[in-house]
Design an enzyme around this catalytic site. Sequence first.
Site, short mmCIF file in Angstrom:
data_model
loop_
_atom_site.label_atom_id
_atom_site.label_comp_id
_atom_site.label_asym_id
_atom_site.label_seq_id
_atom_site.Cartn_x
_atom_site.Cartn_y
_atom_site.Cartn_z
N CYS A 221 -0.15 3.91 2.70
CA CYS A 221 0.28 3.50 4.05
C CYS A 221 1.64 4.10 4.40
O CYS A 221 1.92 4.38 5.57
CB CYS A 221 0.35 1.99 4.16
SG CYS A 221 -1.25 1.18 3.93
N CYS B 128 0.82 -1.21 0.00
CA CYS B 128 0.00 0.00 0.00
C CYS B 128 0.86 1.27 0.00
O CYS B 128 1.57 1.54 0.97
CB CYS B 128 -0.91 -0.03 1.22
SG CYS B 128 -1.77 1.51 1.55
#
Length: 116
Positions: free
Chosen positions: A33, A30
Amino acid sequence: MLPAIQTRTFAPEVLQSETAVLVNFWAPWCGVCRWVEPLLIQVQADYDSELKVVAVNADENFAIASQYRLTNIPSLLLFHQGRLVHRMDHFCDRTEALRLLEAALDQIVPSRLSAG
């Protein structure tokens, strides 16, 4: 780095915590993230002992991710007294994420209530 929580430690570290807990559900693949974690480290520093911020790798802890019906990564779930009180599944940038998070924390963190 945020403390990592696993399926077996979720209940004692999050649901049974004396303080509010912000859980960052993330995944290694991700991109968003990567910019959320430094923001959360700063939030942890700002709130000190009034808030615990932890991370759960959603890929490695699928049972927890499934239990809370995650639809996006990252997802930030705020727990207070063992209950899920707020979740952030959608945000576009750091400013929006911080604004949404602070609004949720203002409702449950005692010093924030008296400071306002």
